[in-house]
Design a protein around this motif. Structure first.
Motif, PDB file in Angstrom:
ATOM      1  N   LYS A   1      31.987  25.718  24.906  1.00 62.81           N
ATOM      2  CA  LYS A   1      32.728  24.905  25.876  1.00 62.81           C
ATOM      3  C   LYS A   1      34.172  25.367  26.018  1.00 62.81           C
ATOM      4  O   LYS A   1      34.805  25.140  27.048  1.00 62.81           O
ATOM      5  CB  LYS A   1      32.716  23.419  25.470  1.00 62.81           C
ATOM      6  CG  LYS A   1      31.363  22.740  25.549  1.00 62.81           C
ATOM      7  CD  LYS A   1      30.813  22.706  26.957  1.00 62.81           C
ATOM      8  CE  LYS A   1      29.472  21.991  27.002  1.00 62.81           C
ATOM      9  NZ  LYS A   1      28.615  22.530  28.078  1.00 62.81           N
TER      10      LYS A   1
ATOM     11  N   SER B   1      33.012  23.859  30.962  1.00 64.18           N
ATOM     12  CA  SER B   1      34.065  24.115  29.986  1.00 64.18           C
ATOM     13  C   SER B   1      34.934  22.887  29.797  1.00 64.18           C
ATOM     14  O   SER B   1      35.014  22.026  30.662  1.00 64.18           O
ATOM     15  CB  SER B   1      34.913  25.312  30.416  1.00 64.18           C
ATOM     16  OG  SER B   1      35.653  25.004  31.572  1.00 64.18           O
ATOM     17  N   TRP B   2      35.553  22.843  28.621  1.00 61.96           N
ATOM     18  CA  TRP B   2      36.471  21.762  28.287  1.00 61.96           C
ATOM     19  C   TRP B   2      37.857  22.372  28.114  1.00 61.96           C
ATOM     20  O   TRP B   2      38.011  23.568  27.902  1.00 61.96           O
ATOM     21  CB  TRP B   2      36.055  21.085  26.965  1.00 61.96           C
ATOM     22  CG  TRP B   2      34.684  20.456  26.970  1.00 61.96           C
ATOM     23  CD1 TRP B   2      33.893  20.205  28.053  1.00 61.96           C
ATOM     24  CD2 TRP B   2      33.936  20.017  25.826  1.00 61.96           C
ATOM     25  NE1 TRP B   2      32.708  19.634  27.654  1.00 61.96           N
ATOM     26  CE2 TRP B   2      32.716  19.497  26.305  1.00 61.96           C
ATOM     27  CE3 TRP B   2      34.205  19.996  24.449  1.00 61.96           C
ATOM     28  CZ2 TRP B   2      31.739  18.990  25.436  1.00 61.96           C
ATOM     29  CZ3 TRP B   2      33.246  19.481  23.590  1.00 61.96           C
ATOM     30  CH2 TRP B   2      32.023  18.975  24.084  1.00 61.96           C
TER      31      TRP B   2
ATOM     32  N   SER C   1      24.582  24.352  24.471  1.00 64.61           N
ATOM     33  CA  SER C   1      25.714  24.075  25.354  1.00 64.61           C
ATOM     34  C   SER C   1      25.606  24.883  26.652  1.00 64.61           C
ATOM     35  O   SER C   1      25.802  24.345  27.743  1.00 64.61           O
ATOM     36  CB  SER C   1      27.011  24.415  24.627  1.00 64.61           C
ATOM     37  OG  SER C   1      28.095  24.419  25.508  1.00 64.61           O
TER      38      SER C   1
ATOM     39  N   SER D   1      24.601  23.341  30.532  1.00 64.62           N
ATOM     40  CA  SER D   1      25.592  23.426  31.607  1.00 64.62           C
ATOM     41  C   SER D   1      25.262  24.554  32.591  1.00 64.62           C
ATOM     42  O   SER D   1      26.057  24.864  33.472  1.00 64.62           O
ATOM     43  CB  SER D   1      26.986  23.629  31.020  1.00 64.62           C
ATOM     44  OG  SER D   1      27.006  24.756  30.189  1.00 64.62           O
TER      45      SER D   1
END
Lengths: 215, 183
Positions: free
Chosen positions: A24, B10-11, B92, B96
């Protein structure tokens, strides 16, 4: 040869969380790592800096309360400097670091899979050549398991943690102010990878400010 | 929040960094271990060589030194951590829609062409150098760069400075100033 099953399961659980975070954070991407070393994309520094500042507070608190012990790696000067130089070369060529290349395998990047095989080859070489490498690592001296508070005797670990947190917060504030300027910053939650260079969406600035008080 | 965070691609790097920091508290508190990746590769290599080469334990001082340090190679917490990183990143990326199968990154293609063989040879060599370096220094970007630096270890701060300086120099040698426009 094996840890107890509960400890193995704990390692797996921790690893899954770590893998999700690396993915992420876009840290498992070649262009993000090289973007850092070409000084264009500061994602890697932002992730590592925040992790170190936040991590230091908790780990020193836990250690102070007797709930955890520190695991300091010895400062073998030859090993750290030569190792760091080889690591830096390898990372710039491969475009991933060990953790992120494993994460990039999970993401499907074929070159990272080859890189991981190369990493295993490097580890095989290290073990095989260990009797010859050991004197090189210990050349130039061994300062033992030394920390910054040990090196600068009389300083408290909290002095160093305050510097880390202070510097991090300052950079964060400067960056937040600059985010409204012309040069895009690569942060915030994006729906599309193409948004990477577009800092002008409102979610970006909002998210970043929202996390300032947490630090 | 209206969207599931796991399905976003994404973060914020600050959120990710802070969460990795908290994850390291968890690792210290529950397993008495810092987050690290490359020791597991070393242990795997040591176990392979022990199994594949007769008398390797007698010939190579490695095993004796590690036994004295109480660090004989095992399949341990850290080994499972590495496996977990793969699974976590897979989940993940899948959730996504961020999975790909590229073997030649765009920046590499711009500079060195689209040959997958060329890229894979470089990735293999880069990976080998990287791991050899990590084991000489006893840590990587996780073990030194995050876990060691947060413990304020001198070895880790020196390592981080050396890798950033060297990797930046090598990246500019490989891609030049224009490379930055292609990342």
């Amino acid at each position: 040869m094996f840890d107890p099953p509960a400890k193995l399961a704990l390692g797996l659980f921790t690893g899954v969380l770590f893998g999700i975070l690396l993915q992420k954070g876009r840290a498992a991407k070649f262009h993000v790592i090289l973007g850092q070393f070409l000084l264009r994309d500061w994602t890697v520094v932002k992730i590592m800096g925040t992790a170190v500042a936040v991590g230091a507070i908790g780990v020193y608190l836990l250690a102070g309360l007797g709930l955890a012990s520190l695991h300091i790696k010895p400062f073998l000067i030859g090993g750290v400097i030569l190792g760091g130089a080889l690591f830096g070369c390898g990372m710039a060529i491969l475009g991933y670091c060990p953790g992120t290349s494993v994460a990039a395998c999970g993401e499907g990047s074929r070159d990272a899979m080859v890189g991981v095989v190369g990493m295993l080859a490097g580890a095989l070489a290290y073990v095989a050549l260990y009797p010859g490498l050991q004197p090189i690592m210990e050349s130039l001296g061994d300062w033992g398991e030394i920390t910054l508070p040990d090196l600068f005797a009389g300083t408290s670990p909290w002095f160093w943690i305050a510097i880390l947190v202070g510097a991090g917060t300052l950079l964060l504030l400067i960056n937040t102010v600059k985010a409204s300027g012309p040069r895009p910053a690569n942060s915030g939650i994006h729906k599309e990878p193409a948004d990477v260079n577009d800092s002008r969406n409102s979610a970006d600035g909002r998210n970043r400010r929202a996390f300032v008080p947490d630090r | 929040m209206t969207t599931n965070p796991l399905t976003t691609k994404s973060w914020s790097p600050y959120v990710v960094g802070a969460a990795i920091g908290v994850l390291s508290w968890f690792a210290f508190a529950t397993a008495d271990k810092p987050l690290g990746i490359t020791t597991a590769f070393e242990n795997t290599a040591a176990l392979i060589e022990k199994a594949a080469i007769p008398n390797h334990e007698q010939i190579n001082t490695y095993y004796e030194v590690k036994a004295q340090e109480g660090k004989s190679p095992t399949i341990d917490w850290e080994w499972m951590l590495v496996l977990g990183v793969f699974i976590g990143a897979f989940l993940s990326a899948t959730l996504s829609g961020d999975r790909g199968s590229a073997s030649v990154p765009a920046l590499w293609r711009w500079r060195f062409g689209g040959s997958a063989v060329k890229r894979c040879v470089a990735a293999f060599l880069g990976g080998s150098l990287l791991m050899l370096g990590a084991r000489l220094a006893q840590g990587c970007t996780s073990g030194h760069g995050i876990s060691g630096a947060l413990q304020l270890a001198v070895s880790s701060w020196v390592f981080v400075v050396v890798i950033f300086v060297v990797a930046t120099a090598v990246a500019f040698m490989l891609y030049g100033k224009e490379g930055g426009q292609h990342v």
